[in-house]
Design an enzyme around this catalytic site. Structure first.
Site, PDB file in Angstrom:
ATOM      1  CE1 TYR A   1      -5.532   5.463  -7.505  1.00  0.00           C
ATOM      2  CE2 TYR A   1      -3.730   4.362  -6.391  1.00  0.00           C
ATOM      3  CZ  TYR A   1      -4.847   5.162  -6.352  1.00  0.00           C
ATOM      4  OH  TYR A   1      -5.267   5.689  -5.159  1.00  0.00           O
TER       5      TYR A   1
ATOM      6  CE  LYS B   1     -10.346   2.628  -5.288  1.00  0.00           C
ATOM      7  NZ  LYS B   1      -9.205   2.484  -6.172  1.00  0.00           N
TER       8      LYS B   1
ATOM      9  NE  ARG C   1       3.763  -8.821  12.380  1.00  0.00           N
ATOM     10  CZ  ARG C   1       4.756  -9.685  12.605  1.00  0.00           C
ATOM     11  NH1 ARG C   1       5.228 -10.412  11.613  1.00  0.00           N
ATOM     12  NH2 ARG C   1       5.274  -9.813  13.816  1.00  0.00           N
TER      13      ARG C   1
ATOM     14  CG  ASP D   1      -4.525  -2.189 -10.602  1.00  0.00           C
ATOM     15  OD1 ASP D   1      -5.714  -2.519 -10.420  1.00  0.00           O
ATOM     16  OD2 ASP D   1      -3.947  -1.310  -9.924  1.00  0.00           O
TER      17      ASP D   1
END
Ligand SMILES: *Cc1c(COP(=O)(O)O)cnc(C)c1O
Length: 363
Positions: free
Chosen positions: A95, A188, A43, A163
């Site tokens: 978004y 994407k 982690r 972004d």
């Protein structure tokens, strides 16, 4: 600086007998030593992440921290910066899930959420700790001036996050333009094959990256090593894919402009597009994402049924051409607005298919 293709593939190094292309390291735990070993638990760190983060960080000119998805990256930056009694500023046309995190999760904690339209004049940044912009925005493909907004945010004592999902690290480098964070949904174009969810935050300083990494370790929004390896594998061909996608988008936009069924055709790479001037100042190259509007939702259905190459699906930046009617998700856009993501099919095949499908639209 080397060319984009060279930078995307990188240069594998290693000792004789070591793999040129190491696979993902799936171990959740690592042999402990005296305490200065780079990895101890999955982690907190993993060599497959490190390789990916180094590659993206080099492309963007900053310190990259990988996340399990684009939204894990967005919400980490929002949670890092938001404080009760201060404001976060977001695009009203960006978004929609990023806006939901702010309005549904931060506002109830006493954070003021201020929105502004990407192509409009910016909101006041007074009292803000974070300004998030999206350029080109999804789905509107509006563009804002990163350098001007970075200056205004810093003057108000806020950090600027960009972004960069639509642009990709090859299309735009927000950190040299003044941004403090670059956020991306690597689901994407970076991973690029529609088979993995992934995201990252690249920070302008090692100190910010350390804070983002600590939040990732505590919050646990970590990418799987196999997903990270797939995204890194995709990155190697980003330059090639973008080149074909941008060429296809350009050809499609020119064809759409001649067709009576398509209105409001937008692509920042088009010299007549109202975003082109700012976009060409701050973007290095174009990509395959464009938008246009058909007369109705029914017309969109007819178009998608008639096309044999355009896949009706959400998401973008993949190898297949896809289109998404954004009003179905609640975006405040016309019913017939389609975001289309040009894939890597042959340009002539794609243009013929799209024009043929548009001819079948009967409203
Ligand atoms: C898709 C997308 C996101 C969210 O990314 P996920 O990988 O789906 O979590 C964030 N911002 C933009 C601009 C996007 O297109």
């Amino acid at each position: 600086m080397a060319g984009d293709g060279t930078r995307c593939v990188g240069h594998p190094t290693g000792e004789p007998g070591e793999p040129v292309h190491p696979g993902p390291v799936l171990s959740s735990t690592f042999h402990l030593g005296t305490g200065d070993e780079p990895y101890f638990y999955g982690r907190a760190g993993n060599p497959t992440w490190t390789a990916y983060e180094s590659a993206i960080g080099a492309l963007e000119g900053g310190h990259c921290v990988a996340f399990a998805s684009g939204m894990a990256a967005v919400s980490t930056v929002l949670r890092l910066c938001a404080r009760p009694g201060t404001a976060v500023v977001l695009p009203s046309d960006g978004y929609y899930v990023s806006r939901l995190v702010a309005s549904e999760e931060l506002a109830p904690l006493g954070v003021e959420v201020r929105e502004f339209a990407t192509a409009g004049s910016p909101a006041s940044f007074a009292g803000a700790t974070l300004v998030l912009v999206e350029t080109p925005s999804n789905p509107g493909l509006e563009v804002c001036d990163i350098r001007a907004l970075a200056d205004a945010a810093h003057e108000a004592g806020a950090l600027l996050a960009v972004d960069n999902t639509t642009a990709t690290p090859l299309g735009q480098r927000p950190i040299p333009l003044g941004a403090d964070f670059v956020i991306s949904s690597d689901t994407k174009a970076i991973a690029g094959h529609g088979d993995v969810l992934m995201g990252h935050v690249t920070c302008s300083s090692a100190a910010l990256a350390e804070q983002v990494t600590l939040m990732r370790t505590r919050g646990g929004a970590i990418p799987g090593p196999f997903e990270t390896w797939l995204a890194h594998r995709g990155l190697a061909t980003l330059d090639l894919r973008l080149e074909r996608q941008a060429r296809n988008a350009h050809a499609l936009v020119q064809a759409l402009l001649t067709h009576p069924a398509a209105a409001d055709v937008r692509w920042p790479g088009l010299p007549s597009d109202r975003s082109h001037e700012i976009a060409s100042r701050q973007m290095r190259r174009w990509n395959g994402v464009l938008r246009f509007t058909l007369p109705s939702a029914r017309a969109v259905e007819q178009f998608l049924e008639a096309s044999s190459l355009v896949v009706s699906s959400t998401s973008f930046g993949g190898v297949n051409t896809s289109a998404d009617r954004r009003a179905r998700w609640g975006d405040a856009v016309p019913e017939g607005l389609l975001r289309l993501s040009a894939g890597i099919e042959d340009t002539n095949d794609l243009v013929d298919d799209v024009l043929g499908a548009l001819d079948r639209v009967r409203t």
